[in-house]
Every structure is written in C-alpha cells, then in structure tokens.
Design a protein around this motif. Sequence first.
Motif, short mmCIF file in Angstrom:
data_model
loop_
_atom_site.label_atom_id
_atom_site.label_comp_id
_atom_site.label_asym_id
_atom_site.label_seq_id
_atom_site.Cartn_x
_atom_site.Cartn_y
_atom_site.Cartn_z
N TYR A 66 0.83 -1.21 0.00
CA TYR A 66 0.00 0.00 0.00
C TYR A 66 0.86 1.26 0.00
CZ TYR A 66 -3.30 3.42 1.93
OH TYR A 66 -4.07 4.53 2.13
N GLU A 67 1.88 1.25 0.83
CA GLU A 67 2.68 2.49 1.02
C GLU A 67 3.54 2.84 -0.19
OE1 GLU A 67 2.86 -0.20 2.84
OE2 GLU A 67 4.92 -0.94 2.87
N LEU A 117 -4.73 8.52 -1.49
CA LEU A 117 -4.18 7.49 -0.60
C LEU A 117 -3.13 8.07 0.35
CD1 LEU A 117 -3.60 4.74 -3.32
CD2 LEU A 117 -5.27 4.58 -1.46
N GLN A 143 -4.09 -7.69 -5.60
CA GLN A 143 -3.11 -6.62 -5.59
C GLN A 143 -1.85 -7.02 -6.35
OE1 GLN A 143 -4.48 -4.93 -1.63
NE2 GLN A 143 -2.27 -4.57 -1.70
N PRO A 144 -1.24 -6.08 -7.07
CA PRO A 144 -1.63 -4.69 -7.24
C PRO A 144 -2.92 -4.57 -8.06
CG PRO A 144 0.16 -5.22 -8.74
CD PRO A 144 -0.01 -6.40 -7.85
N GLN A 145 -3.69 -3.52 -7.76
CA GLN A 145 -4.90 -3.27 -8.54
C GLN A 145 -4.46 -2.62 -9.84
OE1 GLN A 145 -7.83 -1.29 -5.69
NE2 GLN A 145 -5.87 -1.32 -4.62
N ASN A 187 -10.37 2.36 0.76
CA ASN A 187 -9.06 2.72 0.20
C ASN A 187 -8.70 1.88 -1.01
OD1 ASN A 187 -8.33 4.98 1.52
ND2 ASN A 187 -6.91 3.99 2.94
N ARG A 188 -9.73 1.40 -1.71
CA ARG A 188 -9.46 0.63 -2.93
C ARG A 188 -9.96 1.41 -4.15
NH1 ARG A 188 -7.30 -4.20 -1.94
NH2 ARG A 188 -7.60 -4.86 -4.11
N ILE A 208 -10.52 6.66 -5.69
CA ILE A 208 -10.32 5.82 -4.52
C ILE A 208 -11.60 5.85 -3.69
CG2 ILE A 208 -9.03 5.53 -2.34
CD1 ILE A 208 -7.35 4.83 -4.84
N TYR A 211 0.88 -0.45 -5.05
CA TYR A 211 -0.48 -0.82 -4.64
C TYR A 211 -1.41 -0.80 -5.86
CZ TYR A 211 -4.74 -0.32 -1.72
OH TYR A 211 -5.96 -0.47 -1.11
N GLN A 247 -0.10 8.59 -0.72
CA GLN A 247 1.07 7.76 -1.06
C GLN A 247 1.76 8.33 -2.29
OE1 GLN A 247 2.15 5.42 0.87
NE2 GLN A 247 0.39 5.57 2.25
#
Length: 333
Positions: A3-4, A36, A155-157, A133-134, A128, A94, A38
């Motif tokens: 995610y990060e 996100l 994942q990854p999306q 958070n998707r 998002i 992510y 990120q």
Amino acid sequence: MAYENGVLVYGEAKDGRLLSITGELLNVGRQLADSLGQPLSAALIGEGTAELAQEAIALGADKVFVVDDAIFAEYLHDLHVPAAVNVAKEVDPYIILAGQTASGRDLAPHLAFHLDTGIAIDCTALEIDSSTNRMRATRPFSGGNFRQVIGVKTQPQMATIRSKAIDGAAPDTSRTGEVVNVNHGVDASQSRMKFIESKPIESEGVRLEDADVVVSGGRGIGGPEGFEGLEDLAAIFDGGAVGGSRAATDSGFTAPERMVGITGVIVAPNLYMAIGISGASQHLAGCGGAKTIVAINTDEEAQIFGSSSFGVVGDYKQVVPAFAEEVKKLLQG
Ligand SMILES: Cc1cc2nc3c(=O)[nH]c(=O)nc-3n(C[C@H](O)[C@H](O)[C@H](O)COP(=O)(O)OP(=O)(O)OC[C@H]3O[C@@H](n4cnc5c(N)ncnc54)[C@H](O)[C@@H]3O)c2cc1C
C-alpha cells in the motif's frame, strides 16, 4: 504488493518525447496517490527515456524508474513485458496504471498475468473509495450503452486508461523528484520477435487525434463527393481535420482510419461538427470529450441533438456551404 508504495504508471515515449497518454496517466495517478496519501511513480521504458525523467516529474511523478536501452526503441512484447515485470517487482506498488493504447493494451494484461492480479481495462475514470481505500474503475460497457464501475480484488490493482478520457497533467517545472535507473535484466537475443519497420499512414494536414476542430460526416453525407465539402470546411480552420462515423467509413465515403468512435479514434477537440450523423452511443463514445459539439441533421429527432451544444435542422448541402462562408468572414474579419 505494498500500500505504502502508492501508484505506478507506465508512461509512453516516442522519438524523444513523452506521448500525451503519459500526462493523462500521471494526472489520474496523482489524484489516486493523493487520495491514498502515497507516492506516485512513473516507469519509462524505451530508448532515450533518461532524458524524459524530469518531464515526468514536472507532470506529477515523485519517482521515475528509467529503463533506457536501444532494445526498447520500438514496442516488442517479448522485451517490454519482462522489463515491465521487473520494474513492477522493484517498485512493489499498490496500484498500476497503463494506457489503453496500441502498446498498453498488449503490455498491461500480460503484466497482470505475470503479477497474478486482476485488471480493469479501457477505463474512463478512476477514484479511490474512501471507505475501503481501494480503486473504483469506471468503463464503458456493451458498446458504450452502459457504464460499469468495477474494482479489482487482488493486488496490485491494475487498470488501463482510454486515451483522451482524462485531461493531461499541467507541467510544473518547480517539482522535484527522484530518478532511479533500473537494470532491466532482459536479454534481447532471447526474443522470438524482431521489429521490421513502421510506416506512418500518409495523410495530409493535422492528425485527427490532435485536431482542434474535427468536421465529421456520417451516412447522411451520401457519398465520397459529399466529403469534399467537409474537407473544404475543415481546411478553413487552422488545425482542422475530417472524421467520419462507422457508417460513412464502412460505406467507403472516407478512409477507415478516420472513423471516430468506440472502435475508432477518440477525439477531444475544441469543436466537433457532427454532420449527417445520427448520434449512436458508439459514435458519441469517441467524440463526447469535445468542448463543443455542433450537429447538422435533417431529422430534428436525431439523437445527436441531445448531446450537442448547438444544432441546425437542415440538409447539410445547404447548411455547410453557408456555414463555411460565415466562418471565412469571421476569420477574415
Ligand atoms: C460494437 C459496435 C461498435 C461500433 N463502433 C462504432 C464507432 O466506433 N463509431 C461509429 O460511428 N459507429 C460505431 N458503431 C455503429 C453505430 O452503432 C451506428 O450504426 C453508426 O454510428 C451510425 O452512423 P451514422 O450516424 O453515420 O448513420 P445513421 O445512423 O444512418 O445516421 C445518418 C444520419 O444522417 C441524417 N441525414 C440524412 N441525410 C442528411 C442530410 N442531407 N443532411 C443532414 N443530415 C442528414 C439522418 O437524419 C441520420 O440521422 C458501432 C456499432 C457496434 C454494434
């Protein structure tokens, strides 16, 4: 994948410049990354891409992963896919985005396969979902008659973005970022494919995709001779080009590569003139991004009038020459 590590977009470059799809991907990628909280990374695989890294940073990338090698001068599946897989493994993102372009539509699904993940293809919008958070991906469906909103469970999306569906990012040359040279690890001698040549399709004037004004004709134009009047009208505008509906190109009124629509070219000019075109959803999917649509049609009930800013009910044979005369006067004036 993590995610990060945020969002990774696969940019496209040709002849020493970033293609417009790269700015569009960086724009939507930036929005997703900001939602996100990120970073946004860009992968530039090609020849001479090291020199384009700063441009990608100006367009929104925090980090640019460069694969710069003459073996990537032209898109070849056997070389680009393994290089893209190596970049994805290094970045560990992510979300991954690519263009729904000639090369992106080959690269992205294969990348998804190698990363063992799902992909939403040919999307026109991404966001998002703040509750999960998707990513939520919007895409035209059933020949453009429906819009689907879908998500990727793995994942990854991944998603591909249709050209011109999203505005390109505005460059900010004061932005700073990191450039990472990636060892692509690809042995060109193992490729089962070789590039032979690419020849531009001979066409005069501005490319349809780049035109500021597109004058398109449909079945209602009646034949190739009617398109001559549309050529004359397009030529009055600086940056004008001629397009056609599928009915017009299938009937041989104008060249197949001029077809505008879901299965043809997607255009987003300042002015789109739909002349003798009924306004089927598959056609509108290719020109709905135009700033202003002007329709000329004999049928006042024609669907195109529902999507146009201005409309003239009438026979194009009378309306187009009169319109051309007025435009000439205004431009001279
Ligand atoms: C899977 C799929 C994909 C498709 N992809 C595309 C695509 O990418 N692009 C695309 O264009 N189509 C596409 N189509 C076809 C689309 O559904 C329509 O059939 C097509 O767009 C119709 O073209 P048209 O508007 O020129 O013809 P028509 O629907 O026949 O409309 C002609 C219009 O001209 C008007 N007219 C007639 N005479 C005159 C005159 N003298 N002056 C002014 N107006 C006049 C009529 O009133 C009518 O509205 C696709 C279809 C499918 C099923």
